[in-house]
Design an enzyme around this catalytic site. Sequence first.
Site, PDB file in Angstrom:
ATOM      1  N   LYS A  47      -0.406 -36.574  20.035  1.00  0.00           N
ATOM      2  CA  LYS A  47       0.018 -35.381  19.461  1.00  0.00           C
ATOM      3  C   LYS A  47      -0.781 -34.385  20.003  1.00  0.00           C
ATOM      4  O   LYS A  47      -2.000 -34.220  20.454  1.00  0.00           O
ATOM      5  CB  LYS A  47       0.276 -35.940  17.894  1.00  0.00           C
ATOM      6  N   ARG A  69       0.432 -45.092  12.291  1.00  0.00           N
ATOM      7  CA  ARG A  69       1.522 -45.617  13.526  1.00  0.00           C
ATOM      8  C   ARG A  69       0.657 -44.383  14.469  1.00  0.00           C
ATOM      9  O   ARG A  69       0.605 -43.862  14.610  1.00  0.00           O
ATOM     10  CB  ARG A  69       2.573 -44.834  12.808  1.00  0.00           C
TER      11      ARG A  69
END
Length: 296
Positions: A226, A271
Amino acid sequence: MTLICGNKTLDLSRPAVMGIVNITPDSFSDGGQLCVGEKVDLDKTLQTVESMLADGADIIDIGGESTRPGASPVTTQQELDRVLPVVQAVSARFDALISVDTSTAQVITEASKAGAHLLNDVRALRREGALQAAAATGLPVCLMHMQNQPASMQANPVYTDVVTEVLNFLQQRKQACLDVGIASEQILLDPGFGFGKTLEHNLALSSSLDRFVDTGQSLLLGVSRKTMIGQLINSNIDNRLIGSVTMALLMAQSVAQRRAQIGCSNGIILRVHDVRETVQVLTVWQRTIDFKKEII
């Protein structure tokens, strides 16, 4: 802790790894890799799932809607056309625990029938009918915090106290689940790193994971590749592996330490895009911990 996922169970006594399978043309990191135009490449998708399982993934998370910053919504039919054939094929070919990343009531219902075992919703079951549909499946649910919607969430995220506000939201959504009959032990919480948050907001959340552990709920945490990782190490999206794995390990350690302090049994799911590397670093960490326990 054992999470009951339909006809399967997930051991959360140690961190579990969820492999991300984005069957979308426009996801932020791997969009289009498993598609030919708008059409899902099923053979390539199954090869990816097989590789993730061989690398040690505990869960495969299948998503048919991009929720990257600025993403446009998809229709229910588009999402169904992407998700259902993949869930059916993965269920038929592998003995895998399947999560479906969706906010849509019809997708929740049909994915459950097709073989899904867990429901992972970035909108925390706030779309029309989603809460009732999830309850009807009997499957565990993950509730994530997101400020605004993907198209606008990173425009100007503002909080007075990001940790308290995110916690309050998740507790409210947990109560909504309890009210429709979803058991507490079937509810996981996700602070939503990168979903309507600045770097400072994300760091505040990652530094306060003990408060999320204290809720008694298991957690699903996703920071893989991210923007926050890129900002921390000044790196583009293709060079965030080490940063992502490091943050995953730090989060696993933080959760484990708090669990030990308060004696709770809630677990953690990480995740990730890079399953093999994440599993390796968690294995080294866990075996070191186990060895220390043996010699004490």
